[in-house]
Design a protein around this motif. Sequence first.
Motif, PDB file in Angstrom:
ATOM      1  N   LYS A 117      16.526 -40.307   5.431  1.00  0.00           N
ATOM      2  CA  LYS A 117      17.758 -40.032   6.181  1.00  0.00           C
ATOM      3  C   LYS A 117      18.989 -39.970   5.300  1.00  0.00           C
ATOM      4  CE  LYS A 117      15.907 -42.287  10.309  1.00  0.00           C
ATOM      5  NZ  LYS A 117      16.074 -43.380  11.290  1.00  0.00           N
ATOM      6  N   ILE A 118      18.816 -40.072   4.004  1.00  0.00           N
ATOM      7  CA  ILE A 118      19.930 -39.916   3.061  1.00  0.00           C
ATOM      8  C   ILE A 118      19.901 -38.490   2.538  1.00  0.00           C
ATOM      9  CG2 ILE A 118      20.974 -40.774   0.948  1.00  0.00           C
ATOM     10  CD1 ILE A 118      19.598 -43.412   1.409  1.00  0.00           C
ATOM     11  N   GLN A 119      20.863 -37.688   2.939  1.00  0.00           N
ATOM     12  CA  GLN A 119      20.874 -36.267   2.623  1.00  0.00           C
ATOM     13  C   GLN A 119      22.256 -35.845   2.132  1.00  0.00           C
ATOM     14  OE1 GLN A 119      19.649 -34.153   6.123  1.00  0.00           O
ATOM     15  NE2 GLN A 119      17.646 -35.156   6.251  1.00  0.00           N
ATOM     16  N   TYR A 120      22.296 -34.620   1.629  1.00  0.00           N
ATOM     17  CA  TYR A 120      23.559 -34.032   1.188  1.00  0.00           C
ATOM     18  C   TYR A 120      24.171 -33.219   2.326  1.00  0.00           C
ATOM     19  CZ  TYR A 120      22.798 -35.345  -3.676  1.00  0.00           C
ATOM     20  OH  TYR A 120      22.627 -36.052  -4.834  1.00  0.00           O
ATOM     21  N   LEU A 121      25.472 -33.118   2.297  1.00  0.00           N
ATOM     22  CA  LEU A 121      26.221 -32.401   3.332  1.00  0.00           C
ATOM     23  C   LEU A 121      26.881 -31.169   2.725  1.00  0.00           C
ATOM     24  CD1 LEU A 121      27.309 -32.607   6.352  1.00  0.00           C
ATOM     25  CD2 LEU A 121      29.379 -33.550   5.320  1.00  0.00           C
TER      26      LEU A 121
ATOM     27  N   ILE B 201      31.341 -26.712  -0.444  1.00  0.00           N
ATOM     28  CA  ILE B 201      31.131 -27.746  -1.443  1.00  0.00           C
ATOM     29  C   ILE B 201      30.045 -28.683  -0.931  1.00  0.00           C
ATOM     30  CG2 ILE B 201      32.918 -29.252  -0.483  1.00  0.00           C
ATOM     31  CD1 ILE B 201      33.551 -30.141  -3.329  1.00  0.00           C
ATOM     32  N   GLU B 202      29.297 -29.262  -1.846  1.00  0.00           N
ATOM     33  CA  GLU B 202      28.226 -30.172  -1.492  1.00  0.00           C
ATOM     34  C   GLU B 202      28.711 -31.614  -1.626  1.00  0.00           C
ATOM     35  OE1 GLU B 202      23.570 -29.712  -2.303  1.00  0.00           O
ATOM     36  OE2 GLU B 202      24.631 -30.578  -4.019  1.00  0.00           O
ATOM     37  N   LEU B 203      28.672 -32.360  -0.537  1.00  0.00           N
ATOM     38  CA  LEU B 203      29.130 -33.746  -0.487  1.00  0.00           C
ATOM     39  C   LEU B 203      27.936 -34.675  -0.323  1.00  0.00           C
ATOM     40  CD1 LEU B 203      32.168 -33.360   1.951  1.00  0.00           C
ATOM     41  CD2 LEU B 203      32.124 -33.084  -0.528  1.00  0.00           C
ATOM     42  N   GLY B 204      28.073 -35.856  -0.848  1.00  0.00           N
ATOM     43  CA  GLY B 204      27.016 -36.832  -0.625  1.00  0.00           C
ATOM     44  C   GLY B 204      26.478 -37.426  -1.904  1.00  0.00           C
ATOM     45  N   PRO B 205      25.341 -38.115  -1.754  1.00  0.00           N
ATOM     46  CA  PRO B 205      24.464 -38.228  -0.582  1.00  0.00           C
ATOM     47  C   PRO B 205      25.035 -39.150   0.491  1.00  0.00           C
ATOM     48  CG  PRO B 205      23.605 -39.541  -2.387  1.00  0.00           C
ATOM     49  CD  PRO B 205      24.784 -38.813  -2.929  1.00  0.00           C
ATOM     50  N   LEU B 206      24.732 -38.819   1.768  1.00  0.00           N
ATOM     51  CA  LEU B 206      25.263 -39.520   2.921  1.00  0.00           C
ATOM     52  C   LEU B 206      24.131 -39.923   3.855  1.00  0.00           C
ATOM     53  CD1 LEU B 206      28.174 -37.058   3.798  1.00  0.00           C
ATOM     54  CD2 LEU B 206      28.350 -39.091   2.387  1.00  0.00           C
TER      55      LEU B 206
ATOM     56  N   ASN C 276      29.820 -37.827  -4.134  1.00  0.00           N
ATOM     57  CA  ASN C 276      30.868 -36.836  -4.318  1.00  0.00           C
ATOM     58  C   ASN C 276      31.511 -36.550  -2.972  1.00  0.00           C
ATOM     59  OD1 ASN C 276      32.499 -34.811  -5.453  1.00  0.00           O
ATOM     60  ND2 ASN C 276      30.990 -33.236  -4.929  1.00  0.00           N
ATOM     61  N   ILE C 277      32.802 -36.812  -2.833  1.00  0.00           N
ATOM     62  CA  ILE C 277      33.499 -36.606  -1.561  1.00  0.00           C
ATOM     63  C   ILE C 277      34.829 -35.924  -1.811  1.00  0.00           C
ATOM     64  CG2 ILE C 277      32.448 -38.559  -0.363  1.00  0.00           C
ATOM     65  CD1 ILE C 277      34.964 -40.170  -0.981  1.00  0.00           C
ATOM     66  N   VAL C 278      35.351 -35.305  -0.761  1.00  0.00           N
ATOM     67  CA  VAL C 278      36.685 -34.730  -0.741  1.00  0.00           C
ATOM     68  C   VAL C 278      37.355 -35.151   0.570  1.00  0.00           C
ATOM     69  CG1 VAL C 278      36.123 -32.747  -2.201  1.00  0.00           C
ATOM     70  CG2 VAL C 278      35.857 -32.581   0.283  1.00  0.00           C
TER      71      VAL C 278
END
Length: 576
Positions: free
Chosen positions: A325-329, A369-374, A264-266
């Motif tokens: 190391k894959i987390q949400y932003l 807003i929550e982006l990711g996972p990144l 999910n990105i913006v």
Amino acid sequence: MCICHLPCRPVKPNIIGEQISSKMGAHYHCIICSATITRRTDMLGHVRRHVNKGETKSSYIAASTAKSSNEILKEADTDVQVCPNYSIPQKTDSYFNPKMKLNRQLIFCTLAALAEERKPLECLDAFGATGIMGLQWAKHLGNAVKVTINDLNENSVTLIQENCHLNKLKVVVDSKEKKGSDDNLEEGEENLGNIKVTKMDANVLMHLRSFDFIHLDPFGTSVNYLDSAFRNIRNLGIVSVTSTDISSLYAKAQHVARRHYGCNIVRTEYYKELAARIVVAAVARAAARCNKGIEVLFAVALEHFVLVVVRVLRGPTSADETAKKIQYLIHCQWCEERIFQKDGNMVEENPYRQLPCNCHGSMPGKTAIELGPLWSSSLFSTGFLKRMLFESVHHGLDDIQTLIKTLIFESECTPQSQFSVHAPSNLNKQEENGISVKTTDDNTTDNTAQGKRKCSEMITNLVKKQKTDVITEHPPFYYNIHRHSIKGMNMPKLKKFLCYLSQAGFRVSRTHFDPMGVRTDAPLIQFKSILLKYSTPTYTGGQSEGHVQSASEDTVADRVEMSVNDKAEASSCRRW
């Protein structure tokens, strides 16, 4: 093109008479696919579509006429024959983009740096098209690499074989040298190397064979080929991924990014680095599914493509460390502040409180807003980038040296200063993120000893290095100085502003993602306060903006005194 009156096309049964039936049954035959078309205008459009796709080869056309229409281009001392409309992927099978020259040079420097560790390397260009990339590898690196160029299209495979002969390289098809490969050479000339050309689906080929270096550059996204790439990649090998689906990665088509990458990105001010971290996260998940971990060597996001190069580390321990190391932003949509969500099994009532800003308390509704996972870890390996810089100097690639230097400064998050490039061959070992990498001189011939590595010790050193030196990694993301400029104020020059941040005690550097971007570990509040401190009011709107005066912690009189003191500091900022 002539009309045909023969009864080879079915005629309506109600028509009587031979003359009438022959007249009504008149039609045209396509010279390429032998299709029958009634109208002449439809026939012209039908043939034109064949020409645009490059499907002009027919039994009625001589082969010499088809070959003469191809154009020969030259890049990095490598000749390549291209088809008409070579720069338009919809009109040709063998696509060649001159704007991707920077991408090809980056990958070549990566392979040249890897060739210093062990020889020979088995390399794969999974989507050859014209074969320009594999030709450059074989021509400049010689016996250090064993190149395999693959393409599923038959016309592209034929073009790759012709380009190999054009560059005096032998073609090996199914472990047999192609007949007539030496006929194109003049007297006194010798073959420069061997290239294996295969016509196979890329997923099938990567499942069947093992490689030390794999490059994936399909037209669009690469997620369909990541599982196959990590299936048989050798330990400490390198996988490079070029993604050209920038519409989805740059948040112009968010539904496509959710479909391909599960992300999910913006659109943000740091959207290019966000795209790079999305691709790295997809690569990391594919590696973890095969019980492998990755070490990101570098990630580049430019106008036309996103390039990610990773080193493969075998073992479930490395896979677990990579998956962590894959987390949400968490991204604030009011002030553009951002922070990676903290790890934990407990569900937090308001995770937006983790943000350093106070927008969630002062603004109504949901502000973040929550982006990711990144991918949340580092995007650059300083040691490997320095070796790439040396290889670019050694092979005379002047166009790429400026970008590699910028990546080195960005990885260290330090100001740009003059430095010299020394040959890494004088060192017996080089350490990259806890991994001791042996580099070989040209005189060394013991290749078997180089291939034997103690994997468990290197993985253990990597884990210890990651736990102790997390602070030394470059800060994630960057700030655009124009995005946070204050209305009615003239902001300082970028070089001076970098110097002011460094004098305040923060790590700072420029970034290749954005020419006006600043990578720093300073919080956004400190970033804005320093920007406001050294900004000067304009003649028209400086005194009329009351909210600007109240937001600052210093008065106008303090700014006048500081402007006098800043003249002495300006001399120390010239090196920026």
